[in-house]
Design an enzyme around this catalytic site. Structure first.
Site, PDB file in Angstrom:
ATOM      1  N   CYS A 116      52.509  38.802 -32.014  1.00  0.00           N
ATOM      2  CA  CYS A 116      51.674  39.881 -32.627  1.00  0.00           C
ATOM      3  C   CYS A 116      50.383  39.492 -33.311  1.00  0.00           C
ATOM      4  CB  CYS A 116      52.829  40.508 -33.884  1.00  0.00           C
ATOM      5  SG  CYS A 116      54.374  41.124 -33.364  1.00  0.00           S
ATOM      6  N   HIS A 257      49.068  44.344 -39.342  1.00  0.00           N
ATOM      7  CA  HIS A 257      50.013  44.383 -38.173  1.00  0.00           C
ATOM      8  C   HIS A 257      51.201  45.493 -38.569  1.00  0.00           C
ATOM      9  CE1 HIS A 257      53.002  43.755 -34.911  1.00  0.00           C
ATOM     10  NE2 HIS A 257      53.835  42.797 -35.780  1.00  0.00           N
ATOM     11  N   ASN A 287      56.344  49.260 -33.538  1.00  0.00           N
ATOM     12  CA  ASN A 287      55.695  47.894 -33.500  1.00  0.00           C
ATOM     13  C   ASN A 287      55.248  47.557 -32.069  1.00  0.00           C
ATOM     14  OD1 ASN A 287      55.025  45.249 -33.180  1.00  0.00           O
ATOM     15  ND2 ASN A 287      56.560  44.506 -34.312  1.00  0.00           N
TER      16      ASN A 287
END
Length: 333
Positions: A116, A257, A287
């Site tokens: 990520c 994020h 996500n």
């Protein structure tokens, strides 16, 4: 000779058409909209469900839009770098596929893997390449087809992830006090037991056993990851802010994020920022791993003005984390 720096001069993005909302998900596993929204803040996510399409499809869509929006000659691009954890193939690189599809003739291509944090880390690497003076224009793409590694029988993880891609054009400038200003990155290496994809690599190659035991899907121990993410992202943002004289008054946006709305809110609270100064798209995209930060920039580009102070921050598998300070280089409108 003036110092060369790297600036973002455009953003392109792509998300699939198919929307997987919480009501449909509740017919697949034992969950419901209230449970998902209260814990992670996700209402829906986009899924690339057409057969035979992978991460490179979304990445090239984003890159094509970027080139069209900025009016950039494809032959002027020096390199294309794709940050992804869901490459089309073990090899060749996803970036090489994207390069071929959009017809870049004077560029080279490579993939970066930092989960990520992939876009954040890749942006810094590309900025360093430009600051060296050897390259003028680099396309950086964050792209992941997370649905390809999500177990839709696991109620803990399947609500979290979606698919998407976004690309930025990074260019050289000699203008002072603009562009990529500062970074702080760290990896503590403790994350393997808590967030991983067990099978498919050299330690545990594919076999009938790995398929039968569903080892090709993402595993996450949510509480541990949550705790580390809140601490790391908050500390990293505070460090970047303090050493660059940034505060709640002169920070335009935090771009975190998009893993969990509670993590995002905790980061904002630590910096004493109202949520109006935080880019959030987790409710409708979920996500998307390496794509979350550039997708947030893509959606919010019209709000940005030249000189805006942005802090980007992320946390991911391997317990990689960090924050970057950007001074935005153009008016989004």
């Amino acid at each position: 000779m003036s110092k060369i720096n790297a600036i973002i001069t455009g953003v392109g993005g792509y998300v699939p058409d198919y929307v997987l909302n919480n009501d449909e998900l509740s017919r697949m596993v034992e969950t419901n909209d209230e449970w998902i929204m209260s814990r992670v803040g996700i209402k829906e996510r986009r899924i690339l469900n057409e057969e035979g399409l992978g991460t490179s499809y979304m990445a090239r869509k984003a890159a094509k839009q970027l080139l069209q929006k900025t009016g950039t000659d494809p032959d002027s691009i020096d390199a294309i770098i794709v940050a992804t954890s869901t490459a089309d193939y073990k090899f060749p690189s996803t970036a090489s596929i994207v390069l071929g599809k959009i017809g870049l003739k004077n560029a080279f291509a490579m993939d970066f893997s930092a989960a990520c944090c992939g876009f954040l880390y890749t942006l810094d690497v590309a900025a360093g390449m430009i600051q060296s003076g050897r390259y003028k224009k680099i396309i950086v793409i964050g792209a992941d087809k997370m649905s390809s590694i999500v177990d839709y029988q696991d109620r803990q993880t399947c609500p979290l992830f979606g698919d998407g891609a976004a690309a930025v054009l990074l260019e050289a400038t000699e203008e002072e006090n603009i562009g990529v200003m500062d970074n702080y990155f760290r990896t503590d290496g403790k994350g393997l037991p808590f967030l991983h994809l067990k099978a498919g690599g050299s330690v545990c190659p594919p076999s009938h056993f790995t398929v039968d035991h569903r080892l090709h899907y993402l595993y996450q121990e949510g509480r541990t990851v949550f705790r580390y993410a809140v601490t790391s992202m908050s500390d990293d943002c505070v460090l970047i802010a303090e050493r660059n004289g940034l505060n709640k008054d002169n920070i335009r946006f935090i771009v975190p994020h998009q893993a969990n709305i509670r993590i995002i809110e905790a980061v904002a609270k630590r910096l004493e920022l109202p949520m109006e100064k935080v880019m959030v798209n987790i409710e409708h995209f979920g996500n998307t791993s390496a794509a979350t930060i550039p997708l947030a920039l893509w959606e919010n580009e019209p709000l940005l003005k030249k000189g805006d102070n942005l802090i980007l921050t992320a946390f991911g598998a391997g317990f990689v984390h960090g924050a970057s300070y950007l001074k935005w280089a153009y008016d989004g409108k």
